[in-house]
Design a protein around this motif. Structure first.
Motif, PDB file in Angstrom:
ATOM      1  N   LEU A 126      -6.594  -1.975  -4.757  1.00 25.18           N
ATOM      2  CA  LEU A 126      -6.031  -3.322  -4.839  1.00 25.18           C
ATOM      3  C   LEU A 126      -7.129  -4.377  -4.661  1.00 25.18           C
ATOM      4  O   LEU A 126      -7.171  -5.374  -5.385  1.00 25.18           O
ATOM      5  N   LEU A 128      -1.685  -0.751 -10.978  1.00 21.52           N
ATOM      6  CA  LEU A 128      -2.944  -1.499 -10.966  1.00 21.52           C
ATOM      7  C   LEU A 128      -3.835  -1.117 -12.147  1.00 21.52           C
ATOM      8  O   LEU A 128      -4.478  -1.983 -12.754  1.00 21.52           O
ATOM      9  N   ASN A 175       0.813  -1.213   0.000  1.00 23.43           N
ATOM     10  CA  ASN A 175       0.000   0.000   0.000  1.00 23.43           C
ATOM     11  C   ASN A 175       0.848   1.264   0.000  1.00 23.43           C
ATOM     12  O   ASN A 175       0.376   2.331  -0.412  1.00 23.43           O
ATOM     13  N   ASN A 235      -5.138   3.237  -2.415  1.00 24.42           N
ATOM     14  CA  ASN A 235      -4.412   2.070  -2.916  1.00 24.42           C
ATOM     15  C   ASN A 235      -4.980   0.775  -2.356  1.00 24.42           C
ATOM     16  O   ASN A 235      -5.081  -0.236  -3.060  1.00 24.42           O
ATOM     17  N   LEU A 275       1.656   2.404  -7.018  1.00 25.76           N
ATOM     18  CA  LEU A 275       0.788   1.230  -6.993  1.00 25.76           C
ATOM     19  C   LEU A 275      -0.476   1.458  -7.811  1.00 25.76           C
ATOM     20  O   LEU A 275      -0.900   0.576  -8.563  1.00 25.76           O
TER      21      LEU A 275
END
Length: 731
Positions: free
Chosen positions: A329, A30, A21, A325, A26
């Motif tokens: 995710l 993603l 995280n 994040n 990130l």
């Protein structure tokens, strides 16, 4: 007023997830992975099919048109056929009638003129002439008159009408010529007033003869007049080249362009690939790669459009990057799992399993997203899955959309999202699966009826079965997969909170058996907190469960807390204020240690740690000041920290309110209301609510809710007669 987000209720995260995280890029990674996954999943469904087909070979499979294109050659061929099928156009030339009537009249006028000139010349010429004489006068011969007449007539008339035709007319009297002229003009006008095609010309000429035979003149004059009338009649219904061209062009223009429709069968299995079939295969691009970039460009644009919606939702400024994040995710994993499942099921479509897409549990993804994140993104995702499913299950025709599957997925996913509630037990998720199954069946029936097709009972039963399985499997998978996300991502979901509220939990049984007074106090605080949090839009379930455990530390030294002192002396009477302070403060740290030992969610631990904030232990502080002047207020304040969330702040207020109201001898609505407002005012002035985002308006709503709940608990009761009599007797 802010509403809660389920994604914010997380337990202690695993180290790997916590480290992930904090990765700076990130979110970008993603988004890129989501785009690549979506592109690969849809790639086969839009990739142009390339065939290794040869002319005059036998096709080993049924080939469908992947796109809709115009067949220009076939269109031109049909236009030419329509052009050629239009017959020649004819028109009635009425001017021909006037012209031929004038022609016949002119011939008779010329004959009359020649005769008149001959007569005038005979009167003027007194000498012998080359002509014959009769009674001493010079007579101009018929040959001379015919010679004069032929000079007045056109070459065409002289060629078509012989001398024998004019001789009787040149010898006729003026009265006979006038009668013959009128008869011929009238007859020609009547006959030429009708349509006379070329093939009917002979009958028209015969009609002229029949009409003139009753004219009262000498037979030889009548015969000559008839010949002039027959000569004057010509075809007046003639070929119209301009009209014919216009009609043929209109017929060609009315032909619609020939199209090879998307999904149209170009050649059946075991059918010969003729020259015409081969031309069509080449036309739709199955034999070349010249335009293969178009589907990929369109797919890229489509994927970017979907990503833009997801990015717009997650990249909001009011969302901290770490929480963003974390939620992204979770979303990426659920999204990828659902798309992969749809793609795997689509492979069975190649095995000629009809409508295998109906059994896909597409509603699973939106349901899990709602439970772990929130309803808005789950609705958006339902729409995305519906569109993607319509492309993935396109029945083997590349680049097409299976609208039946798209509508089916949209109805099922939205049904699952809307039927789920905020407090969802496993039974509720199973009920949602049954509801999805019902909606799926209704949707399938509606689509089949709109198609107005004919289906056997076996087919209908097959569709109903797949629709029901889809809904039930969606709920089962949701229940099965949810714990993995809760554990792996440290998510404190509604399901987890409901499990923690079970009275059979070891800690709750411990507080119930060892500190029944604290347990009753915790239940009262839970009721107050739950109702107040729901009223202001906070998470009431979290507040309720947290209140159950907030005083778990009292189980270590239960008899040092007044609610557990039943028929025993207060041990604090024999202790110094400082020692009593340490024992009271210890219930907070002891509770935190016990909760951590049982691996409780971080939110529950925070409630136990923060529910007293840095408030002052007034009773023992004043007791200490009475014994010594060297007492500092900070020594008798809880170590904190202060409440950080709305839920903890509400529990802190409810904890104080419940204890204070319980101490009232005769609690009335007025006393309760005054007490609640006084406690809230004290906490505001003491700064205990400075670090949470509660507003004054929300505090006012919470106070009203506390009062209403407490009034319901401490309502006045009637005294039963039997009990009154017993009391009198005992007295």
């Amino acid at each position: 007023m802010k509403t809660k987000r389920k994604s914010e209720f997380k337990t202690k995260l695993p180290k790997f997830i916590k480290k992930l995280n904090t990765f700076r890029f990130l979110n970008i990674s993603l988004y890129a992975l989501l785009g690549i996954l979506l592109f690969l999943a849809l790639f086969d469904s839009v990739k142009p099919e390339k065939l290794d087909a040869e002319l005059f070979s036998v096709s080993d499979t049924t080939i469908y048109a992947p796109v809709t294109v115009e067949d220009k050659e076939a269109t031109e061929r049909r236009k030419q056929e329509a052009y050629d099928t239009v017959e020649d156009q004819y028109t009635l030339r009425r001017d021909y009638s006037d012209n031929r009537v004038d022609l016949a009249s002119s011939i008779f006028d010329s004959i009359t003129e020649v005769n008149r000139e001959a007569d005038e010349k005979q009167k003027e010429d007194q000498g012998p002439a080359s002509g014959e004489t009769q009674g001493g006068q010079v007579v101009i011969s018929v040959d001379e008159r015919y010679q004069n007449l032929s000079e007045k007539l056109t070459t065409d008339i002289n060629e078509k009408l012989s001398k024998e035709v004019f001789i009787p007319l040149l010898n006729a009297t003026p009265q006979e010529l006038a009668l013959a002229r009128d008869a011929v003009v009238t007859t020609v006008n009547n006959v030429m007033g009708k349509e006379i095609p070329v093939e009917e010309l002979s009958s028209a000429k015969e009609e002229v003869r029949e009409e003139l035979q009753y004219t009262p003149i000498r037979s030889e004059v009548l015969a000559s007049s008839a010949e002039i009338g027959v000569f004057a009649v010509i075809p007046n219904y003639v070929f119209d080249p301009q009209g014919t061209d216009e009609k043929r062009q209109q017929a060609a223009d009315s032909v619609q362009e020939v199209q090879i429709k998307q999904g149209q069968i170009l050649v059946e299995e075991n059918e010969l690939i003729s020259r015409e079939v081969y031309r069509k295969l080449e036309l739709v691009g199955l034999l070349n790669n010249t335009e293969s970039y178009k589907p990929f460009t369109g797919l890229t644009m489509f994927v970017l459009l979907i990503l833009s919606v997801v990015i717009f939702y997650f990249e909001r400024r009011d969302r901290p990057s770490q929480k963003r994040n974390h939620a992204l995710l979770i979303y990426a994993l659920i999204f990828s799992l659902t798309i992969a499942m749809l793609k795997i099921l689509s492979l069975f479509q190649q095995m000629d399993i009809s409508y295998v897409g109906l059994i896909a549990p597409a509603a699973m993804g939106p349901m899990i997203i709602k439970l772990l994140l929130n309803e808005r993104i789950s609705i958006i995702t339902s729409m995305i899955f519906a569109v993607c499913g319509s492309i993935i299950f396109n029945e083997g025709v590349t680049g097409t959309f299976n609208f039946t599957i798209g509508i089916y997925y949209l109805a099922g996913c939205l049904a699952g999202v809307l039927f789920l509630r905020e407090h969802n037990m496993r039974t509720r998720i199973l009920q949602t699966g049954l509801f999805i199954a019902m909606i799926n069946i209704i949707t399938i029936f509606a689509l089949l009826l709109m198609r107005n097709g004919s289906y056997s009972n076996m087919e209908i039963g097959f569709y109903i079965g797949m629709a029901a399985v889809s809904g039930i499997v969606s709920s089962v998978l949701t229940i099965g997969i949810l714990p993995f996300f809760e554990t792996g991502f440290g998510i404190l979901s509604t399901m987890r909170l409901i499990e923690l509220s079970n009275p059979n939990h070891p800690l709750l049984r411990k507080i119930l058996t060892e500190t029944p007074g604290s347990y009753h106090h915790s239940v009262m605080v839970a009721n107050l907190s739950d109702s107040a949090c729901e009223a202001i839009g906070a998470n009431g379930l979290l507040a309720r469960v947290g209140a159950y455990y907030h005083d778990i530390g009292k189980t270590k030294r239960p008899r040092y807390f007044i609610e557990n002192q039943m028929n025993i002396e207060n041990p604090h009477n024999k202790l110094s204020p400082q020692l009593s302070r340490n024992i009271i403060f210890a219930h907070v740290s002891d509770g935190v240690d016990m909760l951590k030992k049982h691996k409780m969610p971080k939110e529950i631990i925070d409630i136990a740690e923060q529910h007293h904030g840095t408030s002052l232990l007034k009773f023992f502080y004043h007791k200490a000041t009475e014994k010594s002047d060297q007492v500092f207020e900070e020594e008798f304040r809880y170590p904190g920290p202060k409440p950080q969330t709305k839920e903890i702040a509400i529990i802190s207020i409810a904890d104080s309110v419940e204890a204070a109201v319980r101490s009232l001898n005769n609690p009335t609505p007025e006393k309760i209301e005054k007490l609640v407002k006084g406690i809230i005012s004290d906490k505001l002035q003491d700064g205990q609510l400075d670090e949470c985002d509660l507003t004054l308006k929300e505090l006012d709503i919470a106070a009203q809710t506390f009062c209403e709940t407490l009034k319901g608990i401490f309502h006045s009761r009637i005294e039963y007669p039997e009990l009154t009599k017993q009391k009198v007797k005992q007295a």
